[in-house]
Design an enzyme around this catalytic site. Structure first.
Site, PDB file in Angstrom:
ATOM      1  N   ILE A  28      -6.759 -10.058 -11.741  1.00 44.24           N
ATOM      2  CA  ILE A  28      -6.970  -9.497 -13.085  1.00 44.24           C
ATOM      3  C   ILE A  28      -8.456  -9.226 -13.268  1.00 44.24           C
ATOM      4  CG2 ILE A  28      -6.781  -9.982 -15.564  1.00 44.24           C
ATOM      5  CD1 ILE A  28      -4.241 -11.559 -14.910  1.00 44.24           C
ATOM      6  N   ASP A  67      -1.520  -5.214 -18.672  1.00 42.20           N
ATOM      7  CA  ASP A  67      -0.416  -4.232 -18.754  1.00 42.20           C
ATOM      8  C   ASP A  67      -0.245  -3.645 -20.151  1.00 42.20           C
ATOM      9  OD1 ASP A  67       0.099  -4.724 -16.060  1.00 42.20           O
ATOM     10  OD2 ASP A  67       1.569  -6.277 -16.489  1.00 42.20           O
ATOM     11  N   GLU A  81       7.645   5.341  -8.261  1.00 38.84           N
ATOM     12  CA  GLU A  81       6.217   5.051  -8.450  1.00 38.84           C
ATOM     13  C   GLU A  81       5.362   5.965  -7.580  1.00 38.84           C
ATOM     14  OE1 GLU A  81       4.862   1.010  -8.078  1.00 38.84           O
ATOM     15  OE2 GLU A  81       6.792   0.214  -8.664  1.00 38.84           O
ATOM     16  N   HIS A  90       2.705   0.074 -12.991  1.00 41.72           N
ATOM     17  CA  HIS A  90       3.487  -1.140 -13.232  1.00 41.72           C
ATOM     18  C   HIS A  90       4.972  -0.806 -13.097  1.00 41.72           C
ATOM     19  CE1 HIS A  90       4.156  -5.155 -14.782  1.00 41.72           C
ATOM     20  NE2 HIS A  90       5.128  -4.648 -15.517  1.00 41.72           N
ATOM     21  N   ASN A  96      -3.583   1.953 -13.739  1.00 46.52           N
ATOM     22  CA  ASN A  96      -2.739   0.978 -13.046  1.00 46.52           C
ATOM     23  C   ASN A  96      -1.304   1.477 -13.054  1.00 46.52           C
ATOM     24  OD1 ASN A  96      -1.950  -1.509 -11.820  1.00 46.52           O
ATOM     25  ND2 ASN A  96      -1.268  -2.271 -13.808  1.00 46.52           N
ATOM     26  N   GLY A 146       0.768  -1.251   0.000  1.00 45.15           N
ATOM     27  CA  GLY A 146       0.000   0.000   0.000  1.00 45.15           C
ATOM     28  C   GLY A 146       0.793   1.292   0.000  1.00 45.15           C
ATOM     29  N   THR A 147       2.057   1.270  -0.491  1.00 47.60           N
ATOM     30  CA  THR A 147       2.784   2.549  -0.525  1.00 47.60           C
ATOM     31  C   THR A 147       2.183   3.496  -1.571  1.00 47.60           C
ATOM     32  OG1 THR A 147       4.461   1.819  -2.113  1.00 47.60           O
ATOM     33  CG2 THR A 147       4.963   1.484   0.212  1.00 47.60           C
ATOM     34  N   ASN A 148       1.698   2.951  -2.671  1.00 43.69           N
ATOM     35  CA  ASN A 148       1.062   3.824  -3.676  1.00 43.69           C
ATOM     36  C   ASN A 148      -0.276   4.344  -3.162  1.00 43.69           C
ATOM     37  OD1 ASN A 148       2.829   4.002  -6.128  1.00 43.69           O
ATOM     38  ND2 ASN A 148       2.764   1.775  -5.876  1.00 43.69           N
TER      39      ASN A 148
HETATM   40  C1  GRF Z   1       4.139  -1.762  -7.146  1.00 50.69           C
HETATM   41  O1  GRF Z   1       5.442  -2.102  -7.491  1.00 50.69           O
HETATM   42  C2  GRF Z   1       3.274  -1.630  -8.372  1.00 50.69           C
HETATM   43  O2  GRF Z   1       3.950  -1.135  -9.475  1.00 50.69           O
HETATM   44  C3  GRF Z   1       2.857  -3.065  -8.623  1.00 50.69           C
HETATM   45  O3  GRF Z   1       2.648  -3.595  -7.333  1.00 50.69           O
HETATM   46  C4  GRF Z   1       3.439  -2.869  -6.388  1.00 50.69           C
HETATM   47  C5  GRF Z   1       2.538  -2.343  -5.327  1.00 50.69           C
HETATM   48  O4  GRF Z   1       3.231  -1.725  -4.286  1.00 50.69           O
HETATM   49  N1  GRF Z   1       1.708  -3.129  -9.501  1.00 50.69           N
HETATM   50  P1  GRF Z   1       2.470  -0.989  -3.111  1.00 50.69           P
HETATM   51  O5  GRF Z   1       1.476  -1.979  -2.526  1.00 50.69           O
HETATM   52  O6  GRF Z   1       1.783   0.214  -3.667  1.00 50.69           O
HETATM   53  O7  GRF Z   1       3.522  -0.615  -2.097  1.00 50.69           O
END
Ligand code: GRF
Length: 194
Positions: free
Chosen positions: A97, A150, A179, A114, A112, A20-22
């Site tokens: 998916i 993707d 990211e 990637h 998304n 969950g860092t994003n």
């Molecule tokens: C990230 O590397 C993203 O690109 C991929 O899954 C990972 C998720 O990381 N699709 P986080 O859970 O957001 O830390």
């Protein structure tokens, strides 16, 4: 997608399966006064995802869905998106998916991220493959989700040079850092076009 009128923010859901860092970086952006989104819902197939703890701590609504039956799972997700008037979906480490039907229903509303320079290295274990192939560069991509994995239209990409000392782990860390910065920028780019 609906127009951004005045201060109306786009109601957004983030889908996660893990760390969950994003999610965190999108949430931080959402909390800014002039952000274009309101992060209203976090969806997950995993009850104990770290991202879910983050969402709960930060009082973001959470919807956990069992994927024992994919059709039912997507029905439940779609219902929850409708109930919360969600207009934009950001996949952030969501390991399921989405079906063609689901993607069609939310066409041009699902993003998304990637961890590679798409169209190179679709799928899993990107960093291992990048290092094995002795690539000079890697990076990350935010793209629209299409019916093919993707493969949707690219919104933004960020590139970094590989270091001689890079391991899959160190590369993952450096790319993840990129990211987290790129996702909010890509959201802003998409929403300033409407
Ligand atoms: C990230 O590397 C993203 O690109 C991929 O899954 C990972 C998720 O990381 N699709 P986080 O859970 O957001 O830390």
């Amino acid at each position: 997608m609906e127009k951004l009128i005045g201060n109306n923010k786009i109601l957004t859901a983030v889908f996660v399966s893990g760390r969950g860092t994003n999610l965190k970086s999108i949430h931080k952006y959402s909390n800014k006064k002039h952000s274009k989104i309101n992060l209203k819902l976090v969806v997950s197939d995993k009850l104990n995802a770290k991202g879910i703890n983050y969402a709960k701590k930060n009082k973001i609504k959470v919807k956990i869905v069992s994927y024992k039956n994919k059709i039912n799972a997507e029905k439940q997700i779609a219902k929850s998106l409708r109930e919360n008037n969600i207009q934009l979906i950001c996949l952030a480490g969501f390991m399921k998916i989405l079906s063609k039907n689901f993607v069609k229903k939310f066409k041009n509303r699902i993003l998304n991220i990637h961890p590679s320079l798409l169209p190179k290295y679709k799928g899993l274990n990107t960093h291992e493959r990048v290092i094995k192939n002795k690539e000079k560069f890697s990076g990350c991509t935010v793209h629209f989700v299409s019916e093919k994995l993707d493969s949707g239209k690219i919104i933004l990409q960020k590139k970094i040079e590989l270091l001689k000392s890079d391991s899959p782990r160190s590369l993952e860390k450096r790319v993840l850092n990129l990211e987290n910065k790129l996702y909010p920028k890509a959201i802003i780019k998409v929403l300033s076009r409407i």
